[in-house]
Design a protein around this motif. Structure first.
Motif, short mmCIF file in Angstrom:
data_model
loop_
_atom_site.label_atom_id
_atom_site.label_comp_id
_atom_site.label_asym_id
_atom_site.label_seq_id
_atom_site.Cartn_x
_atom_site.Cartn_y
_atom_site.Cartn_z
N ILE A 451 44.68 -9.73 12.58
CA ILE A 451 45.88 -9.92 13.40
C ILE A 451 46.29 -11.38 13.28
O ILE A 451 45.49 -12.28 13.60
N VAL A 452 47.49 -11.61 12.81
CA VAL A 452 48.00 -12.99 12.70
C VAL A 452 49.04 -13.18 13.79
O VAL A 452 50.05 -12.47 13.83
N GLN A 453 48.78 -14.12 14.69
CA GLN A 453 49.76 -14.44 15.74
C GLN A 453 50.50 -15.70 15.33
O GLN A 453 49.87 -16.72 15.00
N THR A 454 51.83 -15.64 15.39
CA THR A 454 52.65 -16.83 15.17
C THR A 454 53.43 -17.08 16.45
O THR A 454 54.23 -16.24 16.86
N THR A 455 53.17 -18.20 17.09
CA THR A 455 53.79 -18.45 18.39
C THR A 455 53.60 -19.90 18.82
O THR A 455 52.65 -20.56 18.37
N GLU A 456 54.48 -20.36 19.68
CA GLU A 456 54.28 -21.68 20.28
C GLU A 456 53.77 -21.55 21.71
O GLU A 456 53.82 -22.51 22.49
N TYR A 457 53.29 -20.38 22.08
CA TYR A 457 52.72 -20.15 23.38
C TYR A 457 51.70 -21.25 23.70
O TYR A 457 50.94 -21.61 22.81
N PRO A 458 51.62 -21.80 24.87
CA PRO A 458 52.27 -21.42 26.13
C PRO A 458 53.61 -22.10 26.36
O PRO A 458 54.16 -21.99 27.46
N TRP A 459 54.13 -22.82 25.36
CA TRP A 459 55.41 -23.51 25.59
C TRP A 459 56.57 -22.55 25.42
O TRP A 459 57.68 -22.80 25.91
N SER A 460 56.36 -21.47 24.68
CA SER A 460 57.40 -20.46 24.45
C SER A 460 56.77 -19.08 24.62
O SER A 460 55.57 -18.89 24.34
N GLY A 461 57.59 -18.11 25.06
CA GLY A 461 57.07 -16.75 25.26
C GLY A 461 57.36 -15.83 24.09
O GLY A 461 57.24 -14.62 24.20
N SER A 462 57.73 -16.42 22.95
CA SER A 462 58.05 -15.64 21.76
C SER A 462 56.81 -15.49 20.90
O SER A 462 56.25 -16.51 20.45
N ILE A 463 56.40 -14.26 20.64
CA ILE A 463 55.16 -14.05 19.89
C ILE A 463 55.41 -13.05 18.77
O ILE A 463 55.95 -11.97 19.01
N LEU A 464 54.99 -13.43 17.57
CA LEU A 464 55.07 -12.51 16.43
C LEU A 464 53.64 -12.16 16.02
O LEU A 464 52.83 -13.07 15.77
N LEU A 465 53.33 -10.87 15.99
CA LEU A 465 51.99 -10.45 15.56
C LEU A 465 52.11 -9.66 14.28
O LEU A 465 52.87 -8.68 14.23
N GLN A 466 51.38 -10.09 13.27
CA GLN A 466 51.33 -9.30 12.03
C GLN A 466 50.01 -8.54 12.02
O GLN A 466 48.95 -9.12 12.30
N VAL A 467 50.09 -7.25 11.73
CA VAL A 467 48.92 -6.38 11.79
C VAL A 467 48.54 -6.00 10.36
O VAL A 467 49.34 -5.40 9.64
N ASN A 468 47.32 -6.36 9.95
CA ASN A 468 46.90 -6.13 8.57
C ASN A 468 45.58 -5.35 8.50
O ASN A 468 44.50 -5.95 8.42
N PRO A 469 45.66 -4.01 8.51
CA PRO A 469 44.40 -3.25 8.37
C PRO A 469 43.82 -3.46 6.98
O PRO A 469 44.58 -3.47 6.00
N GLU A 470 42.51 -3.58 6.91
CA GLU A 470 41.86 -3.78 5.61
C GLU A 470 42.11 -2.59 4.69
O GLU A 470 42.28 -2.74 3.48
N ARG A 471 42.16 -1.41 5.29
CA ARG A 471 42.37 -0.19 4.48
C ARG A 471 43.79 -0.05 3.96
O ARG A 471 44.09 0.92 3.27
N GLY A 472 44.66 -0.93 4.35
CA GLY A 472 46.07 -0.78 3.96
C GLY A 472 46.83 -0.08 5.06
O GLY A 472 47.78 -0.60 5.61
#
Ligand code: FUB
Ligand code: ZN
Length: 642
Positions: A451-472
């Motif tokens: 799981i890759v989180q891209t965010t400036e939290y706690p300064w911003s409430g915008s969160i992008l999560l990339q989900v990468n299962p190993e199996r594809g």
């Protein structure tokens, strides 16, 4: 719904990932770097300077009793092993983040010392081997004997997870095996427990890393025995020639042992002890599906969070017992609110999440983590608070070392391990409890998911999560927390808006996840004012400022002085601002009033309120106060009518 995995050697619900599974960037990455670059070295050096190595190293002359007794039968020197345990744990996390062969060699040397110190039967305690020999297991009430073992076990687990080195883990398994032979319900065994809880949660960690269920049974034994009658501490005192009535702290509430834990509903006594006990109880409730423990924990939780907790997540207002007093007793200026107690609240709340995602617990975990716990460590990682008041006249300063140095390594190890508090791993699900820019390699019932989180939290409430299962592609449920402080949110998956039912404050996203799937969560993060229960006398007519997870306060250096003369008009139009001397930290600027002190003059009383004039107020996150110019501070600020 709660996941169970019957194939696991221990019954499974949600468990935290190990610290090395989560690479922190962003806010906590920066804090973890400070701890790795500075704090861990400072703490190691201070252990050297305090003479702690003289006590643990069997090749040196033992120092005798060098730290004075603090009432009763206790000196912090009795738990120097716990300080080493915490520092090894901290160093493990920092070594994983930033390999450092010199630091690793220092830790290896400590482990070698403990290996030499360990007795053939497995016993390991520098105080009772070198300072007070012959008194092993004679005063569990006061001397922290099992507490020390607990912190060393935590250190051993962390060192194994971070470096793969087994030596310390094996040492501590030998000690735990010996403890299991000494304590228990059978004839010839001690039917007791420690005055300072800690071993319970540590044994659960040891069980999880080794797969040894007997360590879980031992932890459960300590929990089950606590508070039973006849009272163990009274029997122990009599057996060893002491009068139980002369107990320094007078009541067994001090150690949460006045009644069996399943009957407890009131949070009492020493705050850190209480938190460590409830953390251990939560782990055992999770592992054994123990409904009676869950019921007790829910009652204790309600008592703490509706009557006994500061808005910062700080707990334990009183210096006298380092703990709890009566309902709504939350003085600001004299708040004790020990750093370790807020750290302990993070431990407890995180473990309640073992029972399943529920923001009742995650919100408080976040509140204590960002505020009452983090205030204990200076921004540069070199100075510490033991007490965390919510107001100051300018005379509360951070210290470099303390004769009871428990808090410094505690907040440092928590800061370095925040990654493990961010997630819960279930057998067919993942829960995201905290947000922070990061990359996590998680386990879903034996399958790997990044799981890759891209965010400036706690300064911003915008969160992008990339989900990468190993199996594809993989099918599981991703639980996302929507914090209670957020008035609204939007969710989208791969750019498509989604409406998902919320359960216990979490969005349950169940689907076939494909590598690269993107989840965007936007949390409203407004500046808001918080009001306290009317019975909290100190806070009457006052408000606290919050934005997202962060509590704010006013500091003298940023405002007209004294800040006691200031009041808040409104949060409407509050601006986010940079703060002098605190790069990267978002302050708040809002409009208010200052009492006109010239007009008031020298009187003490008058028959009408002070005249006021308009003023601009600047607020700083509470965790960051007392890092710049010394001055007065208030969390709870008078509220003027709008
Ligand atoms: O007793 C060990 C630690 O020292 C406690 O957890 C703190 O409250 C301090 O008393
Ligand atoms: Zn402490």
């Amino acid at each position: 719904m709660i996941d169970t995995d019957t194939t696991s050697p221990v019954t499974r619900r949600f468990r935290p990932p190990a610290v090395p599974q989560v690479e922190l960037r962003g806010f906590w990455g920066q804090r973890a770097d400070v701890v790795a670059d500075r704090t861990v070295h400072i703490l190691y050096d201070r252990c050297v300077a305090a003479g702690m190595f003289d006590q643990i190293d069997p090749d040196r002359t033992a120092p005798g009793k060098v730290v004075s007794y603090d009432g009763g039968l206790m000196t912090s020197q009795m738990f120097w092993d716990s300080d080493f345990g915490k520092i090894i744990e901290l160093a493990s996390y920092t070594l994983f983040r930033k390999p450092d062969s010199t630091l690793e060699a220092k830790v290896d040397a400590i482990v070698d010392i403990y290996e030499r110190l360990q007795q053939p039967d497995g016993y390991l305690n520098s105080w009772f081997q070198r300072i007070e020999p012959g008194l092993r297991w004679t005063n569990l009430r006061d001397t922290h004997e099992l507490y020390n073992a607990g912190h060393m076990i935590e250190g051993a687990v962390a060192y194994f997870q971070a470096t793969g080195k087994r030596k310390f883990l094996d040492i501590m398994c030998r000690y735990a095996d010996y403890i299991a032979s000494v304590f228990g319900p059978d004839a010839g065994q001690i039917r007791g427990y420690d005055g300072h809880e800690e071993i319970e949660l540590a044994l659960v960690k040891l069980a999880r890393v080794t797969g040894r269920t007997d360590y879980l049974e031992l932890a459960k034994f300590f929990i089950d025995e606590r508070g039973q009658q006849p009272h163990f501490f009274d029997l122990e005192a009599l057996q060893h020639g002491r009068d139980p009535a002369e107990y320094h702290f007078k009541t067994h509430e001090f150690s949460q042992s006045a009644e069996p834990v399943r009957d407890q509903r009131k949070v009492v006594g020493h705050a850190v002890r209480a938190m460590y006990l409830y953390a251990g109880m939560s782990d055992i409730a999770t592992e054994f599906h123990d409904a009676a423990l869950e019921t007790a924990l829910e009652g204790l939780w309600a008592d703490l969070t509706t009557r006994k907790m500061y808005v910062t997540g700080g707990i334990g207002p009183s210096r006298t017992n380092e703990g709890f007093t009566f309902d709504y007793d939350l003085p600001n200026l004299t708040a004790y609110a020990e750093t370790c107690a807020a750290v302990g609240l993070v431990f407890w709340s995180s473990r309640m999440l073992g029972l399943g995602p529920n923001r009742v617990y995650a919100d408080i975990m976040e509140q204590a983590l960002y505020n009452g716990a983090s205030s204990g460590l200076s921004l540069d990682g070199s100075r510490f608070f033991y007490e965390n008041p919510l107001a100051s006249r300018g005379d509360h300063h951070r210290w470099e070392w303390h004769r009871c140095p428990c808090c410094a390594p505690n907040i440092a190890r928590l800061t370095a391990s925040v990654g493990s508090y961010m997630y819960g791993e279930g057998s067919n699900s993942l829960a995201v409890h905290l947000y922070c820019d990061s990359t996590a390699n998680l386990d879903v019932g034996g399958r790997k998911v990044e799981i890759v989180q891209t965010t400036e939290y706690p300064w911003s409430g915008s969160i992008l999560l990339q989900v990468n299962p190993e199996r594809g592609t993989d099918s599981f449920t991703l639980y996302l927390r929507v914090p209670g402080w957020s008035s609204s949110y939007t969710l989208s998956i791969n750019g498509e808006p989604e409406v998902v039912a919320m359960n216990d404050g979490y969005l349950a996203l169940h689907r076939d996840w494909t590598r690269g799937d993107e989840v965007r969560l936007d949390l409203a993060m407004d500046v808001e004012t918080i009001h306290a229960h009317p019975f909290v006398g100190d806070d009457a007519g006052r408000v606290a400022l919050r934005r997202g997870p962060l509590l704010y306060c006013l500091e003298g250096g940023d405002n007209e002085r004294p800040i006691a003369s200031l009041s808040i008009a409104t949060t409407k139009g509050a601006e986010r601002v940079a703060l002098d001397g605190a790069p990267g930290i978002v302050g708040l600027r809002l409009s208010g009033y200052a009492d006109d002190m010239e007009a008031w003059g020298g009187k003490l009383y008058q028959s009408r309120p002070a005249a006021t004039k308009a003023a601009t107020l600047t607020a700083v996150p509470y965790y960051a106060w007392a890092n710049r110019a010394a001055g007065d501070m208030q969390v709870w600020v008078r509220k003027a009518p709008e």
